[in-house]
Design a protein around this motif. Structure first.
Motif, PDB file in Angstrom:
ATOM      1  N   SER A 214       0.783  -1.280  -0.021  1.00  0.00           N
ATOM      2  CA  SER A 214      -0.054   0.128   0.020  1.00  0.00           C
ATOM      3  C   SER A 214       0.722   1.188  -0.178  1.00  0.00           C
ATOM      4  O   SER A 214       1.839   1.357   0.573  1.00  0.00           O
ATOM      5  CB  SER A 214      -0.899  -0.089   1.143  1.00  0.00           C
ATOM      6  N   PRO A 215       0.507   2.396  -0.907  1.00  0.00           N
ATOM      7  CA  PRO A 215       1.064   3.636  -0.849  1.00  0.00           C
ATOM      8  C   PRO A 215       0.637   4.364   0.256  1.00  0.00           C
ATOM      9  O   PRO A 215       1.261   5.607   0.541  1.00  0.00           O
ATOM     10  CB  PRO A 215       0.528   4.248  -2.159  1.00  0.00           C
ATOM     11  N   HIS A 216      -0.164   3.994   1.291  1.00  0.00           N
ATOM     12  CA  HIS A 216      -0.700   5.054   2.205  1.00  0.00           C
ATOM     13  C   HIS A 216      -0.148   4.573   3.591  1.00  0.00           C
ATOM     14  O   HIS A 216       0.698   3.553   3.826  1.00  0.00           O
ATOM     15  CB  HIS A 216      -2.346   4.685   2.459  1.00  0.00           C
ATOM     16  N   ARG A 217      -0.045   5.828   4.395  1.00  0.00           N
ATOM     17  CA  ARG A 217       0.042   5.700   5.873  1.00  0.00           C
ATOM     18  C   ARG A 217      -1.212   5.361   6.683  1.00  0.00           C
ATOM     19  O   ARG A 217      -2.243   5.748   6.459  1.00  0.00           O
ATOM     20  CB  ARG A 217       0.612   6.979   6.234  1.00  0.00           C
ATOM     21  N   HIS A 218      -0.863   4.074   7.409  1.00  0.00           N
ATOM     22  CA  HIS A 218      -2.081   3.456   8.026  1.00  0.00           C
ATOM     23  C   HIS A 218      -2.015   3.758   9.537  1.00  0.00           C
ATOM     24  O   HIS A 218      -0.988   3.104  10.237  1.00  0.00           O
ATOM     25  CB  HIS A 218      -2.051   2.031   7.747  1.00  0.00           C
ATOM     26  N   LEU A 219      -3.211   4.370  10.078  1.00  0.00           N
ATOM     27  CA  LEU A 219      -2.921   4.572  11.678  1.00  0.00           C
ATOM     28  C   LEU A 219      -3.765   2.990  11.953  1.00  0.00           C
ATOM     29  O   LEU A 219      -4.885   2.829  11.580  1.00  0.00           O
ATOM     30  CB  LEU A 219      -4.023   5.662  11.837  1.00  0.00           C
ATOM     31  N   PHE A 220      -3.004   2.326  12.947  1.00  0.00           N
ATOM     32  CA  PHE A 220      -3.570   1.342  13.330  1.00  0.00           C
ATOM     33  C   PHE A 220      -3.816   1.293  14.853  1.00  0.00           C
ATOM     34  O   PHE A 220      -3.255   1.916  15.680  1.00  0.00           O
ATOM     35  CB  PHE A 220      -2.369   0.160  13.267  1.00  0.00           C
ATOM     36  N   GLN A 221      -5.068   0.928  15.045  1.00  0.00           N
ATOM     37  CA  GLN A 221      -5.612   0.959  16.661  1.00  0.00           C
ATOM     38  C   GLN A 221      -6.296  -0.634  16.974  1.00  0.00           C
ATOM     39  O   GLN A 221      -6.971  -0.982  16.246  1.00  0.00           O
ATOM     40  CB  GLN A 221      -6.811   1.949  16.645  1.00  0.00           C
ATOM     41  N   LEU A 222      -5.735  -0.887  18.059  1.00  0.00           N
ATOM     42  CA  LEU A 222      -6.343  -2.253  18.422  1.00  0.00           C
ATOM     43  C   LEU A 222      -6.547  -2.011  20.178  1.00  0.00           C
ATOM     44  O   LEU A 222      -5.969  -1.472  20.869  1.00  0.00           O
ATOM     45  CB  LEU A 222      -5.322  -3.191  18.459  1.00  0.00           C
ATOM     46  N   SER A 223      -7.972  -2.280  20.349  1.00  0.00           N
ATOM     47  CA  SER A 223      -8.355  -2.312  21.590  1.00  0.00           C
ATOM     48  C   SER A 223      -9.264  -3.471  21.739  1.00  0.00           C
ATOM     49  O   SER A 223     -10.275  -3.635  21.185  1.00  0.00           O
ATOM     50  CB  SER A 223      -9.329  -0.992  21.692  1.00  0.00           C
ATOM     51  N   GLY A 224      -8.593  -4.290  22.760  1.00  0.00           N
ATOM     52  CA  GLY A 224      -9.354  -5.603  23.185  1.00  0.00           C
ATOM     53  C   GLY A 224      -9.228  -6.279  21.890  1.00  0.00           C
ATOM     54  O   GLY A 224      -8.016  -6.764  21.421  1.00  0.00           O
ATOM     55  N   LYS A 225     -10.317  -6.881  21.487  1.00  0.00           N
ATOM     56  CA  LYS A 225     -10.030  -7.653  20.145  1.00  0.00           C
ATOM     57  C   LYS A 225     -10.531  -6.955  19.139  1.00  0.00           C
ATOM     58  O   LYS A 225     -10.556  -7.506  17.926  1.00  0.00           O
ATOM     59  CB  LYS A 225     -11.280  -8.877  20.341  1.00  0.00           C
TER      60      LYS A 225
ATOM     61  N   GLN B 103      -6.882   2.943   9.542  1.00  0.00           N
ATOM     62  CA  GLN B 103      -7.391   4.440   8.753  1.00  0.00           C
ATOM     63  C   GLN B 103      -6.080   4.614   7.876  1.00  0.00           C
ATOM     64  O   GLN B 103      -5.070   5.098   8.099  1.00  0.00           O
ATOM     65  CB  GLN B 103      -7.547   5.311   9.900  1.00  0.00           C
ATOM     66  N   ASP B 104      -6.806   4.957   6.685  1.00  0.00           N
ATOM     67  CA  ASP B 104      -5.572   5.459   5.607  1.00  0.00           C
ATOM     68  C   ASP B 104      -5.449   6.801   5.483  1.00  0.00           C
ATOM     69  O   ASP B 104      -6.167   7.706   5.409  1.00  0.00           O
ATOM     70  CB  ASP B 104      -5.926   4.912   4.142  1.00  0.00           C
ATOM     71  N   GLU B 105      -4.229   7.315   5.387  1.00  0.00           N
ATOM     72  CA  GLU B 105      -3.859   8.767   5.150  1.00  0.00           C
ATOM     73  C   GLU B 105      -2.540   8.509   4.231  1.00  0.00           C
ATOM     74  O   GLU B 105      -2.159   7.932   3.898  1.00  0.00           O
ATOM     75  CB  GLU B 105      -3.337   9.119   6.611  1.00  0.00           C
ATOM     76  N   ALA B 106      -2.310   9.955   4.003  1.00  0.00           N
ATOM     77  CA  ALA B 106      -1.170  10.096   2.788  1.00  0.00           C
ATOM     78  C   ALA B 106       0.114  10.243   3.970  1.00  0.00           C
ATOM     79  O   ALA B 106       0.193  10.854   4.983  1.00  0.00           O
ATOM     80  CB  ALA B 106      -1.365  11.394   2.066  1.00  0.00           C
TER      81      ALA B 106
END
Ligand SMILES: [Zn+2]
Length: 324
Positions: free
Chosen positions: A274-285, A290-293
């Motif tokens: 992927s060419p995007h910056r991905h904000l990754f969030q994990l909470s519990g299961k 979220q994609d960004e530039a």
């Protein structure tokens, strides 16, 4: 009657935002920042892990944002916090003396494992008490996952006990029965709790800011204390790489390898596919991307927070997720 000296002096309101790992503190903060209109706020964000992710997730990243990472501000990096806070106050004083626009509010987001009580004491014991006023302690609670048994955390309970407003978040994920049961559970720890349900951190600003609700709860049966990190046993495992992950391998890691003791993970991820910056969030299961530039050169930054984690093993597993 003679006027009391200093009574009418303006003291900057401080809103303390606390809440357990993954409850939605940063989402709430983002909502507040987006709807401030003409008010200006300085933001302090404390992260338990060695890598500062939250300030990258926050919408407002400018000179008014202070990120404090690599420790808990209530017990491990209290002096760093005080120094940073004093600097912001001094700068604000300079601005207003020069006739420039000053601050209207200060937001202070604790890490998910922090106990707000020692932080309140820090305010009390220093000049911050005369320069600012604690407006309210907002405690964000995840309506879907919260039970005292699940968290088994002294800090999580202290957050509720000292919360002036309990913001029950993610109410869209639960039915009425579950909602009532969480409210009952909260009232077990704080009988007079003021509970506000919300989704995605969306709450009217007038119900949480400038509310002057801070009430000092110095009750001795509070489970609070500066030993909270040892008592709760949380660790934060950082991972960084200037190589991309393979999306497939990372997904496999999430599905099959991620230890159940990881309560929370967050990061800025780079995938080979992927060419995007991905904000990754994990909470519990639950996890989300979220994609960004990319604004900066791509790289991977991730923090996993939980109990009794094998740091070396976890880092090894993440390393295995990197693309060849
Ligand atoms: Zn602490």
């Amino acid at each position: 009657m003679l006027p009391v000296p200093g009574l009418f002096e303006y003291r900057l309101p401080v809103t303390l935002i606390t809440g357990f790992l993954g409850s939605g503190k940063t989402t709430l903060l983002n909502h507040l920042m987006r709807h401030l209109r003409d008010r200006r706020a300085a933001v302090f964000v404390n992260e338990f892990g060695a890598i500062d992710i939250d300030s990258q997730i926050l919408v407002t990243v400018d000179e008014d944002l202070v990120a404090l990472s690599n420790g808990c501000i209530c017990c491990q990096i209290r002096d760093d916090f005080l120094m940073a806070f004093r600097r912001v106050l001094a700068y604000n004083q300079m601005q207003t003396s020069a006739g420039k626009r000053g601050l209207d509010a200060i937001f202070l987001e604790t890490s998910g494992v922090a106990d707000p009580y020692p932080l309140m004491l820090t305010f009390r014991a220093t000049e911050l008490w005369s320069l600012t006023r604690l407006d309210a302690i907002l405690t964000v609670v995840d309506a879907e996952t919260f039970t005292a048994e699940y968290f088994q955390s002294q800090a999580a309970l202290a957050q509720i006990q000292h919360g002036d407003i309990i913001l029950l978040n993610k109410t869209d994920l639960v039915d009425d029965e579950q909602l009532r049961s969480v409210e009952t559970e909260i009232q077990r720890f704080k009988p007079q709790a003021r509970i506000l349900p919300m989704t995605y951190g969306q709450v009217p600003l007038s119900s949480v800011l400038d509310v002057d609700l801070y009430s000092e709860d110095m009750s001795t049966d509070s489970p609070s204390g500066v030993q909270h990190l040892q008592n709760d046993g949380f660790v934060a495992v950082p991972f960084e790489s200037d190589r991309p992950f393979s999306l497939r391998k990372f997904q496999k890691f999430l599905d099959y390898q991620l230890p159940s003791e990881v309560f929370r993970a967050k990061g800025v991820l780079w995938f080979d596919e992927s060419p995007h910056r991905h904000l990754f969030q994990l909470s519990g299961k639950r996890s989300q991307l979220q994609d960004e530039a990319w604004q900066d050169p791509p790289r991977n930054q991730l923090v996993c927070i939980g109990r009794n984690l094998d740091e070396e093993e976890l880092q090894h597993q993440l390393h295995q997720c990197l693309a060849p």
